[in-house]
Design a protein around this motif. Sequence first.
Motif, PDB file in Angstrom:
ATOM      1  N   THR A  48       6.039   0.975  -2.528  1.00 54.93           N
ATOM      2  CA  THR A  48       5.283  -0.077  -1.845  1.00 54.93           C
ATOM      3  C   THR A  48       5.606  -1.470  -2.364  1.00 54.93           C
ATOM      4  O   THR A  48       4.962  -2.438  -1.971  1.00 54.93           O
ATOM      5  CB  THR A  48       3.765   0.158  -1.984  1.00 54.93           C
ATOM      6  N   ASP A  50       7.856  -4.951  -2.784  1.00 54.31           N
ATOM      7  CA  ASP A  50       8.562  -5.724  -1.760  1.00 54.31           C
ATOM      8  C   ASP A  50      10.033  -5.334  -1.750  1.00 54.31           C
ATOM      9  O   ASP A  50      10.562  -4.752  -2.686  1.00 54.31           O
ATOM     10  CB  ASP A  50       8.382  -7.228  -1.968  1.00 54.31           C
ATOM     11  N   TYR A  51      10.711  -5.636  -0.644  1.00 63.66           N
ATOM     12  CA  TYR A  51      12.094  -5.206  -0.458  1.00 63.66           C
ATOM     13  C   TYR A  51      13.038  -5.768  -1.518  1.00 63.66           C
ATOM     14  O   TYR A  51      13.974  -5.103  -1.925  1.00 63.66           O
ATOM     15  CB  TYR A  51      12.600  -5.593   0.933  1.00 63.66           C
ATOM     16  N   LEU A  65       8.504   1.309   1.841  1.00 68.15           N
ATOM     17  CA  LEU A  65       7.587   0.732   2.811  1.00 68.15           C
ATOM     18  C   LEU A  65       6.649  -0.224   2.074  1.00 68.15           C
ATOM     19  O   LEU A  65       5.647   0.198   1.502  1.00 68.15           O
ATOM     20  CB  LEU A  65       6.791   1.851   3.491  1.00 68.15           C
ATOM     21  N   ALA A  68       2.783  -4.730   2.691  1.00 68.40           N
ATOM     22  CA  ALA A  68       2.516  -5.550   3.876  1.00 68.40           C
ATOM     23  C   ALA A  68       2.809  -4.805   5.179  1.00 68.40           C
ATOM     24  O   ALA A  68       2.230  -5.113   6.219  1.00 68.40           O
ATOM     25  CB  ALA A  68       3.350  -6.830   3.822  1.00 68.40           C
ATOM     26  N   TYR A  69       3.693  -3.807   5.148  1.00 73.85           N
ATOM     27  CA  TYR A  69       4.068  -3.061   6.349  1.00 73.85           C
ATOM     28  C   TYR A  69       3.395  -1.691   6.429  1.00 73.85           C
ATOM     29  O   TYR A  69       3.578  -0.970   7.411  1.00 73.85           O
ATOM     30  CB  TYR A  69       5.587  -2.861   6.383  1.00 73.85           C
ATOM     31  N   GLU A  71       0.278  -0.633   6.832  1.00 73.47           N
ATOM     32  CA  GLU A  71      -0.700  -0.425   7.912  1.00 73.47           C
ATOM     33  C   GLU A  71      -0.007  -0.107   9.237  1.00 73.47           C
ATOM     34  O   GLU A  71      -0.416   0.794   9.968  1.00 73.47           O
ATOM     35  CB  GLU A  71      -1.577  -1.670   8.067  1.00 73.47           C
ATOM     36  N   ARG A  72       1.060  -0.827   9.562  1.00 69.75           N
ATOM     37  CA  ARG A  72       1.743  -0.650  10.850  1.00 69.75           C
ATOM     38  C   ARG A  72       2.678   0.544  10.897  1.00 69.75           C
ATOM     39  O   ARG A  72       2.899   1.113  11.964  1.00 69.75           O
ATOM     40  CB  ARG A  72       2.557  -1.899  11.184  1.00 69.75           C
ATOM     41  N   HIS A  73       3.258   0.920   9.753  1.00 68.28           N
ATOM     42  CA  HIS A  73       4.306   1.940   9.774  1.00 68.28           C
ATOM     43  C   HIS A  73       3.965   3.175   8.945  1.00 68.28           C
ATOM     44  O   HIS A  73       4.866   3.924   8.572  1.00 68.28           O
ATOM     45  CB  HIS A  73       5.614   1.332   9.276  1.00 68.28           C
ATOM     46  N   HIS A  74       2.701   3.417   8.669  1.00 66.12           N
ATOM     47  CA  HIS A  74       2.318   4.576   7.858  1.00 66.12           C
ATOM     48  C   HIS A  74       2.707   5.893   8.515  1.00 66.12           C
ATOM     49  O   HIS A  74       2.935   6.890   7.834  1.00 66.12           O
ATOM     50  CB  HIS A  74       0.822   4.558   7.550  1.00 66.12           C
TER      51      HIS A  74
END
Length: 127
Positions: A48, A50-51, A65, A68-69, A71-74
């Motif tokens: 989790t 950052d990139y 993942l 920040a992402y 929630e959208r991509h779980h």
Amino acid sequence: MSFVMIVALVVGAGLFILHRYLPVSHVKKMDMSEITAKNDDMVVPVDTRDYQTSSHDKMEHAVCLPLAYLERHHQDIPQRPIVLICSDEVEKNLAARLLKRKGYEVIGYTIPVQHQECRAMPCMIEK
């Protein structure tokens, strides 16, 4: 009226602090050797961080993942027990609570020390 607003602000601030800093139950701290030993398709390591951080400290078979992402991509995470790889305790608490709310089982976490533990294992970036 102002008393009600003050009470609401104090309660809201308290809930905010508890959500971020209160440790999540049944999520134990693990080291990298425990995660790699368990990583025989029984658990899913989820990075989790950052990139920029995770690209330098990669982990084999991890789902990268960032928080920040999440929630959208779980739904991209397989439905198996999860071990989190996080930057700090706050990130761990937020990610664990979100994933538990979405129905995942979070069994552990690790916070790589000085980003040296993950160097030898490349991250599996999907898509």
